[in-house]
Design a protein around this motif. Structure first.
Motif, PDB file in Angstrom:
ATOM      1  N   GLU A 180      15.887  75.803  52.343  1.00  0.00           N
ATOM      2  CA  GLU A 180      17.214  76.248  52.778  1.00  0.00           C
ATOM      3  C   GLU A 180      18.072  75.129  53.366  1.00  0.00           C
ATOM      4  O   GLU A 180      19.280  75.134  53.217  1.00  0.00           O
ATOM      5  CB  GLU A 180      17.080  77.371  53.815  1.00  0.00           C
ATOM      6  CG  GLU A 180      16.553  78.654  53.226  1.00  0.00           C
ATOM      7  CD  GLU A 180      17.493  79.240  52.180  1.00  0.00           C
ATOM      8  OE1 GLU A 180      18.726  79.213  52.383  1.00  0.00           O
ATOM      9  OE2 GLU A 180      16.991  79.714  51.148  1.00  0.00           O
ATOM     10  N   ARG A 181      17.460  74.206  54.062  1.00  0.00           N
ATOM     11  CA  ARG A 181      18.202  73.147  54.751  1.00  0.00           C
ATOM     12  C   ARG A 181      17.677  71.774  54.342  1.00  0.00           C
ATOM     13  O   ARG A 181      16.552  71.638  53.869  1.00  0.00           O
ATOM     14  CB  ARG A 181      18.077  73.291  56.274  1.00  0.00           C
ATOM     15  CG  ARG A 181      18.564  74.609  56.804  1.00  0.00           C
ATOM     16  CD  ARG A 181      20.047  74.539  57.075  1.00  0.00           C
ATOM     17  NE  ARG A 181      20.520  75.812  57.592  1.00  0.00           N
ATOM     18  CZ  ARG A 181      21.567  76.424  57.114  1.00  0.00           C
ATOM     19  NH1 ARG A 181      22.245  75.908  56.131  1.00  0.00           N
ATOM     20  NH2 ARG A 181      21.959  77.564  57.612  1.00  0.00           N
ATOM     21  N   ARG A 228      29.773  70.816  46.537  1.00  0.00           N
ATOM     22  CA  ARG A 228      30.415  71.082  47.832  1.00  0.00           C
ATOM     23  C   ARG A 228      29.893  72.375  48.459  1.00  0.00           C
ATOM     24  O   ARG A 228      29.850  72.495  49.684  1.00  0.00           O
ATOM     25  CB  ARG A 228      31.924  71.160  47.673  1.00  0.00           C
ATOM     26  CG  ARG A 228      32.573  69.846  47.396  1.00  0.00           C
ATOM     27  CD  ARG A 228      34.105  69.980  47.458  1.00  0.00           C
ATOM     28  NE  ARG A 228      34.749  68.793  46.952  1.00  0.00           N
ATOM     29  CZ  ARG A 228      35.001  67.714  47.666  1.00  0.00           C
ATOM     30  NH1 ARG A 228      34.660  67.687  48.939  1.00  0.00           N
ATOM     31  NH2 ARG A 228      35.587  66.668  47.129  1.00  0.00           N
ATOM     32  N   THR A 229      29.501  73.302  47.640  1.00  0.00           N
ATOM     33  CA  THR A 229      29.007  74.575  48.166  1.00  0.00           C
ATOM     34  C   THR A 229      27.716  74.414  48.957  1.00  0.00           C
ATOM     35  O   THR A 229      27.333  75.324  49.686  1.00  0.00           O
ATOM     36  CB  THR A 229      28.781  75.592  47.024  1.00  0.00           C
ATOM     37  OG1 THR A 229      27.908  75.014  46.054  1.00  0.00           O
ATOM     38  CG2 THR A 229      30.091  75.975  46.372  1.00  0.00           C
ATOM     39  N   ASN A 230      27.047  73.270  48.829  1.00  0.00           N
ATOM     40  CA  ASN A 230      25.813  73.025  49.574  1.00  0.00           C
ATOM     41  C   ASN A 230      26.052  72.243  50.868  1.00  0.00           C
ATOM     42  O   ASN A 230      25.100  71.905  51.567  1.00  0.00           O
ATOM     43  CB  ASN A 230      24.802  72.278  48.711  1.00  0.00           C
ATOM     44  CG  ASN A 230      24.140  73.169  47.697  1.00  0.00           C
ATOM     45  OD1 ASN A 230      23.966  74.361  47.931  1.00  0.00           O
ATOM     46  ND2 ASN A 230      23.769  72.613  46.563  1.00  0.00           N
ATOM     47  N   THR A 231      27.301  71.975  51.208  1.00  0.00           N
ATOM     48  CA  THR A 231      27.621  71.185  52.395  1.00  0.00           C
ATOM     49  C   THR A 231      26.957  71.746  53.640  1.00  0.00           C
ATOM     50  O   THR A 231      26.415  70.988  54.455  1.00  0.00           O
ATOM     51  CB  THR A 231      29.156  71.124  52.596  1.00  0.00           C
ATOM     52  OG1 THR A 231      29.737  70.551  51.434  1.00  0.00           O
ATOM     53  CG2 THR A 231      29.518  70.301  53.809  1.00  0.00           C
ATOM     54  N   ASN A 232      26.978  73.065  53.795  1.00  0.00           N
ATOM     55  CA  ASN A 232      26.383  73.675  54.995  1.00  0.00           C
ATOM     56  C   ASN A 232      24.882  73.415  55.103  1.00  0.00           C
ATOM     57  O   ASN A 232      24.325  73.434  56.183  1.00  0.00           O
ATOM     58  CB  ASN A 232      26.669  75.177  55.038  1.00  0.00           C
ATOM     59  CG  ASN A 232      26.055  75.922  53.872  1.00  0.00           C
ATOM     60  OD1 ASN A 232      25.851  75.343  52.794  1.00  0.00           O
ATOM     61  ND2 ASN A 232      25.761  77.197  54.061  1.00  0.00           N
ATOM     62  N   ARG A 233      24.220  73.165  54.011  1.00  0.00           N
ATOM     63  CA  ARG A 233      22.780  72.876  54.049  1.00  0.00           C
ATOM     64  C   ARG A 233      22.506  71.516  54.684  1.00  0.00           C
ATOM     65  O   ARG A 233      21.425  71.290  55.202  1.00  0.00           O
ATOM     66  CB  ARG A 233      22.198  72.920  52.644  1.00  0.00           C
ATOM     67  CG  ARG A 233      22.237  74.296  52.026  1.00  0.00           C
ATOM     68  CD  ARG A 233      21.795  74.256  50.601  1.00  0.00           C
ATOM     69  NE  ARG A 233      20.753  75.247  50.401  1.00  0.00           N
ATOM     70  CZ  ARG A 233      20.190  75.500  49.247  1.00  0.00           C
ATOM     71  NH1 ARG A 233      20.540  74.833  48.172  1.00  0.00           N
ATOM     72  NH2 ARG A 233      19.262  76.426  49.141  1.00  0.00           N
ATOM     73  N   TYR A 234      23.443  70.614  54.613  1.00  0.00           N
ATOM     74  CA  TYR A 234      23.283  69.269  55.172  1.00  0.00           C
ATOM     75  C   TYR A 234      23.790  69.172  56.604  1.00  0.00           C
ATOM     76  O   TYR A 234      23.173  68.503  57.438  1.00  0.00           O
ATOM     77  CB  TYR A 234      24.033  68.247  54.310  1.00  0.00           C
ATOM     78  CG  TYR A 234      23.481  68.131  52.919  1.00  0.00           C
ATOM     79  CD1 TYR A 234      22.337  67.380  52.661  1.00  0.00           C
ATOM     80  CD2 TYR A 234      24.074  68.797  51.846  1.00  0.00           C
ATOM     81  CE1 TYR A 234      21.814  67.279  51.387  1.00  0.00           C
ATOM     82  CE2 TYR A 234      23.552  68.695  50.573  1.00  0.00           C
ATOM     83  CZ  TYR A 234      22.427  67.941  50.352  1.00  0.00           C
ATOM     84  OH  TYR A 234      21.908  67.857  49.075  1.00  0.00           O
ATOM     85  N   VAL A 235      24.870  69.822  56.927  1.00  0.00           N
ATOM     86  CA  VAL A 235      25.484  69.734  58.248  1.00  0.00           C
ATOM     87  C   VAL A 235      24.524  70.154  59.344  1.00  0.00           C
ATOM     88  O   VAL A 235      24.368  69.472  60.350  1.00  0.00           O
ATOM     89  CB  VAL A 235      26.791  70.552  58.313  1.00  0.00           C
ATOM     90  CG1 VAL A 235      27.359  70.582  59.722  1.00  0.00           C
ATOM     91  CG2 VAL A 235      27.807  69.982  57.337  1.00  0.00           C
ATOM     92  N   ALA A 236      23.857  71.240  59.158  1.00  0.00           N
ATOM     93  CA  ALA A 236      22.964  71.775  60.171  1.00  0.00           C
ATOM     94  C   ALA A 236      21.765  70.877  60.443  1.00  0.00           C
ATOM     95  O   ALA A 236      21.139  70.956  61.483  1.00  0.00           O
ATOM     96  CB  ALA A 236      22.479  73.161  59.772  1.00  0.00           C
ATOM     97  N   SER A 237      21.442  69.980  59.502  1.00  0.00           N
ATOM     98  CA  SER A 237      20.258  69.138  59.671  1.00  0.00           C
ATOM     99  C   SER A 237      20.599  67.697  59.987  1.00  0.00           C
ATOM    100  O   SER A 237      19.724  66.856  60.096  1.00  0.00           O
ATOM    101  CB  SER A 237      19.416  69.179  58.399  1.00  0.00           C
ATOM    102  OG  SER A 237      20.131  68.573  57.330  1.00  0.00           O
TER     103      SER A 237
END
Length: 134
Positions: free
Chosen positions: A98-99, A123-132
């Motif tokens: 997930e992340r 770009r739709t996967n940006t949130n997967r990188y930000v949190a980590s």
């Protein structure tokens, strides 16, 4: 366009060779590009498999690997190819992750092999990188 002639690539478009086991897939890079013997390549690769706790996968072929194991073998193959490492849409290779924490931790375990790493993803996967913080 980015051009890195000696870079290692982890991509859905560059799969493992199906008739070779995991160890042979990584060793092939060292044998071809650095002209190492198989035994010399194996001696360099086995400790890296152990760092990832995938030494049990050395004799397994692509189809017998989990997504995470396959990703790690592909990452090692790329790292031994050269720097920088290009990760092309990594979540396509590890859909159950997930992340980006898994990716980040994996890269840290072999940071002595790689100088730079570029991740190319949607770009739709940006949130997967930000949190980590990847």
């Amino acid at each position: 366009m980015l051009r890195f002639p000696h870079s290692g690539v982890v991509s859905p478009g560059a799969p493992l060779i199906s008739n070779l086991n995991a160890l042979e897939n990584v060793a092939l890079v060292l044998q071809y590009h650095r002209r190492f013997s198989f035994s010399r390549a194996r001696d360099m690769i086995v400790p890296r498999f152990q760092v990832f706790s995938i030494d049990h996968c050395a004799a397994l072929r692509n189809s017998a690997l989990s997504d995470e194991e396959r990703f790690l073998v592909m990452l090692l193959r790329a790292a031994f190819r050269g720097s920088p490492i290009l990760l092309d849409r990594p979540f396509m290779l590890i859909p159950g992750v997930e992340r980006a924490v898994f990716i980040n931790e994996s890269l840290l375990k072999i940071d002595d092999l790689i100088g730079e790493c570029y991740i190319i993803d949607y770009r739709t996967n940006t949130n997967r990188y930000v949190a980590s913080n990847a």
